[in-house]
Write a protein that holds these residues in place. Structure first.
Motif, PDB file in Angstrom:
ATOM      1  N   THR A  15       0.841  -1.198   0.000  1.00  0.00           N
ATOM      2  CA  THR A  15       0.000   0.000   0.000  1.00  0.00           C
ATOM      3  C   THR A  15       0.878   1.251   0.000  1.00  0.00           C
ATOM      4  OG1 THR A  15      -1.763  -1.154   1.186  1.00  0.00           O
ATOM      5  CG2 THR A  15      -1.770   1.256   1.277  1.00  0.00           C
ATOM      6  N   GLU A  16       1.981   1.200   0.713  1.00  0.00           N
ATOM      7  CA  GLU A  16       2.880   2.351   0.791  1.00  0.00           C
ATOM      8  C   GLU A  16       3.436   2.705  -0.582  1.00  0.00           C
ATOM      9  OE1 GLU A  16       2.015   0.741   4.521  1.00  0.00           O
ATOM     10  OE2 GLU A  16       2.986  -0.317   2.838  1.00  0.00           O
ATOM     11  N   SER A  19       0.734   4.388  -2.536  1.00  0.00           N
ATOM     12  CA  SER A  19       0.607   5.759  -2.039  1.00  0.00           C
ATOM     13  C   SER A  19       1.677   6.662  -2.624  1.00  0.00           C
ATOM     14  CB  SER A  19       0.695   5.752  -0.506  1.00  0.00           C
ATOM     15  OG  SER A  19       0.712   7.060  -0.006  1.00  0.00           O
ATOM     16  N   SER A  23       0.934   9.832  -5.091  1.00  0.00           N
ATOM     17  CA  SER A  23       1.364  11.154  -4.629  1.00  0.00           C
ATOM     18  C   SER A  23       2.219  11.839  -5.689  1.00  0.00           C
ATOM     19  CB  SER A  23       2.152  11.014  -3.319  1.00  0.00           C
ATOM     20  OG  SER A  23       2.623  12.270  -2.882  1.00  0.00           O
ATOM     21  N   GLU A 133      -9.359  -0.965   2.294  1.00  0.00           N
ATOM     22  CA  GLU A 133      -8.301   0.039   2.393  1.00  0.00           C
ATOM     23  C   GLU A 133      -8.088   0.552   0.977  1.00  0.00           C
ATOM     24  OE1 GLU A 133      -4.113  -0.361   4.439  1.00  0.00           O
ATOM     25  OE2 GLU A 133      -3.960  -0.922   2.320  1.00  0.00           O
ATOM     26  N   VAL A 135      -6.376   3.950  -1.589  1.00  0.00           N
ATOM     27  CA  VAL A 135      -5.480   5.097  -1.692  1.00  0.00           C
ATOM     28  C   VAL A 135      -6.122   6.131  -2.604  1.00  0.00           C
ATOM     29  CG1 VAL A 135      -3.162   5.885  -2.244  1.00  0.00           C
ATOM     30  CG2 VAL A 135      -3.501   3.543  -1.419  1.00  0.00           C
ATOM     31  N   SER A 138      -4.413  11.747  -4.033  1.00  0.00           N
ATOM     32  CA  SER A 138      -3.365  12.520  -3.368  1.00  0.00           C
ATOM     33  C   SER A 138      -2.285  11.633  -2.768  1.00  0.00           C
ATOM     34  CB  SER A 138      -3.979  13.360  -2.255  1.00  0.00           C
ATOM     35  OG  SER A 138      -4.549  12.514  -1.258  1.00  0.00           O
ATOM     36  N   GLY A 139      -2.561  10.336  -2.693  1.00  0.00           N
ATOM     37  CA  GLY A 139      -1.648   9.414  -2.028  1.00  0.00           C
ATOM     38  C   GLY A 139      -2.074   9.095  -0.611  1.00  0.00           C
ATOM     39  N   GLU A 140      -3.103   9.785  -0.116  1.00  0.00           N
ATOM     40  CA  GLU A 140      -3.590   9.521   1.239  1.00  0.00           C
ATOM     41  C   GLU A 140      -4.236   8.143   1.306  1.00  0.00           C
ATOM     42  OE1 GLU A 140      -6.729  11.299   4.570  1.00  0.00           O
ATOM     43  OE2 GLU A 140      -6.476  12.312   2.637  1.00  0.00           O
ATOM     44  N   VAL A 141      -3.875   7.389   2.354  1.00  0.00           N
ATOM     45  CA  VAL A 141      -4.436   6.055   2.559  1.00  0.00           C
ATOM     46  C   VAL A 141      -5.682   6.172   3.431  1.00  0.00           C
ATOM     47  CG1 VAL A 141      -4.027   3.741   3.469  1.00  0.00           C
ATOM     48  CG2 VAL A 141      -2.162   4.998   2.355  1.00  0.00           C
ATOM     49  N   GLY A 169     -10.490   6.096  -6.120  1.00  0.00           N
ATOM     50  CA  GLY A 169      -9.366   5.635  -5.319  1.00  0.00           C
ATOM     51  C   GLY A 169      -8.993   4.230  -5.748  1.00  0.00           C
ATOM     52  N   THR A 172      -6.627  -1.324  -2.156  1.00  0.00           N
ATOM     53  CA  THR A 172      -5.392  -2.084  -1.926  1.00  0.00           C
ATOM     54  C   THR A 172      -5.597  -3.308  -1.031  1.00  0.00           C
ATOM     55  OG1 THR A 172      -4.876  -0.479  -0.191  1.00  0.00           O
ATOM     56  CG2 THR A 172      -3.798  -0.177  -2.327  1.00  0.00           C
TER      57      THR A 172
END
Length: 426
Positions: A15-16, A19, A23, A133, A135, A138-141, A169, A172
């Motif tokens: 997920t990171e 993101s 972003s 979950e 994303v 904007s990259g916000e989770v 979105g 993930t």
């Protein structure tokens, strides 16, 4: 009909990483196209221009299975069939079954709100998915990964992502409620002479089979002929104008068999069903299901296939096929219909030797206008994607479309998430 190309394909594992990608792309106004198993029919996972493709194929880990509650938490790139086999070890099943299960991703299933063969029994993914979950652009989770079956705290945000086709979105992770895996399965393959008999048999199946009814599928003669001719599969009964597959599943084989036999005796004595066979052995069940699940594959051998996935009120269900067959006449090879009679989902397929723009112009928008007249839906379970987005007004009001555009603007102000999909140009 829908082809795409991109110079960049990214395969995040976490997920990171998703993101970080979003972003960066949002900051530089780079459009992205999320991609799962790429099994859709409306071009939703295909880049239109030069979007960055974000493939979820490597995000395929099952994180946990709670055998007490029946909840599985997994990444969105899990292949549906592999996920089902994983939860089977815990006596559970994924409440979704599709012909493309060997390659489609659960995240793609959720993002398109796929229906499948057993929606009649287990309902839609809006009910089965407990949490997601996702994303944002904007990259916000956004962590809405609840595993509770009751969570009545504020707006139920997960529903924004179920069926939005990656435009609000990128999903993930998922928490899915999995029912117990049945230990007794029976499948009846029936032949019928009229569509009125099909409707009455469906009504009787709901009434007399009740809690063990898990699937009720419809096939017309033209569809079955295609499977027999192009794939050399053999029907277990003599030719009929219409066919039904009725599946039961439960935990007591003797009880289920008795209920099924009582139902079959009733529909055959009444004359609604004129021939049929019942399968209980896994190999024979698989063979009979292949007559239904491989229709799409068999149509390819005809040449080019114009595919439509629509919801029609049951009294009008087969009239659509008959009217389109008459409308197109000798310009086509085949016009056939099959699908989920249990939820009114018709798969209408038209074939010609090769793609012809003139044939398409006679099909669209006629098919969508017909569907709107009977208050059906132009997309039952495959979404709108690229191909159907400008026809959304046949199923949604101007006010509803306007609200969707406002939501898109709020959640993706730069419009980078799967552009040219779902929402119309104007």
């Amino acid at each position: 009909m829908v082809r795409g190309a991109s110079s960049v394909l990214l395969k995040p594992k976490t997920t990171e990483e998703v993101s970080a990608i979003l972003s960066y792309c949002n900051q530089h106004k780079l459009a992205v196209c999320p991609q799962g198993g790429n099994t859709g029919l409306v071009g939703g996972s295909v880049p239109v221009f030069d979007e960055v493709i974000i493939s979820m194929a490597l995000m395929n880990q099952v994180e946990s299975v709670d055998s007490w509650s029946g909840v599985v938490v997994c990444q969105s790139g899990c292949v549906l069939e592999a996920l089902d086999q994983h939860v089977a070890e815990h006596g559970l099943m994924v409440p979704l079954d599709l012909g493309a299960k060997g390659s489609c991703h659960i995240g793609g299933n959720v993002s398109t709100n796929a229906g499948g063969l057993r929606l009649l029994r287990y309902g839609s993914l809006h009910g089965s998915v407990l949490g997601v979950e996702a994303v944002l652009a904007s990259g916000e989770v956004i962590d809405c990964l609840s595993t509770m079956k009751k969570d009545n705290t504020g707006y139920d945000l997960k529903h924004l992502f179920i069926g939005s086709e990656g435009t609000l979105g990128i999903v993930t992770k998922l928490a899915i409620n999995c029912p117990p895996r049945p230990t007794a399965v029976n499948l009846a393959f029936l032949g019928l002479q009229s569509f009125d008999d099909v409707l009455q048999t469906f009504r009787d199946a709901k009434s007399k089979l009740g809690e063990i009814l898990s699937s009720c599928e419809f096939i017309d003669r033209s569809s079955l002929e295609c499977v027999e001719e192009n794939l050399k599969l053999k029907s277990p009964i003599e030719p009929h104008p219409y066919y039904m597959l009725i599946e039961t599943s439960g935990s007591n084989g003797d009880h289920d068999e008795e209920k099924l036999n009582t139902f079959l005796e009733y529909v055959m004595t009444s004359g609604q069903v004129t021939d049929g066979t019942v399968a209980t052995e896994p190999s024979r069940i698989q063979h009979i299901w292949s007559l239904r699940e491989r229709i799409a594959e068999s149509l390819i051998a005809d040449g080019y296939t114009y595919k439509y996935d629509i919801s029609i009120p049951l009294p009008h269900f087969y009239k659509m096929v008959e009217d389109m067959r008459e409308h197109l006449g000798s310009s086509i090879i085949r016009c056939c219909g099959y699908g989920h009679i249990g939820d009114g989902n018709l798969h209408l397929n038209i074939t010609s030797k090769e793609y012809e723009k003139e044939i398409l112009s006679r099909i669209e928008p006629t098919i969508f206008e017909w569907t709107a007249r009977v208050k059906g839906s132009i997309s039952a379970e495959h979404g709108l994607g690229f191909k159907k987005r400008n026809y959304i007004h046949f199923s949604k009001s101007d006010g509803a479309i306007g609200l969707m555009k406002q939501m898109k603007k709020i959640m993706d102000p730069n419009g980078i998430l799967n552009p040219y999909k779902v929402l119309p140009d104007n």
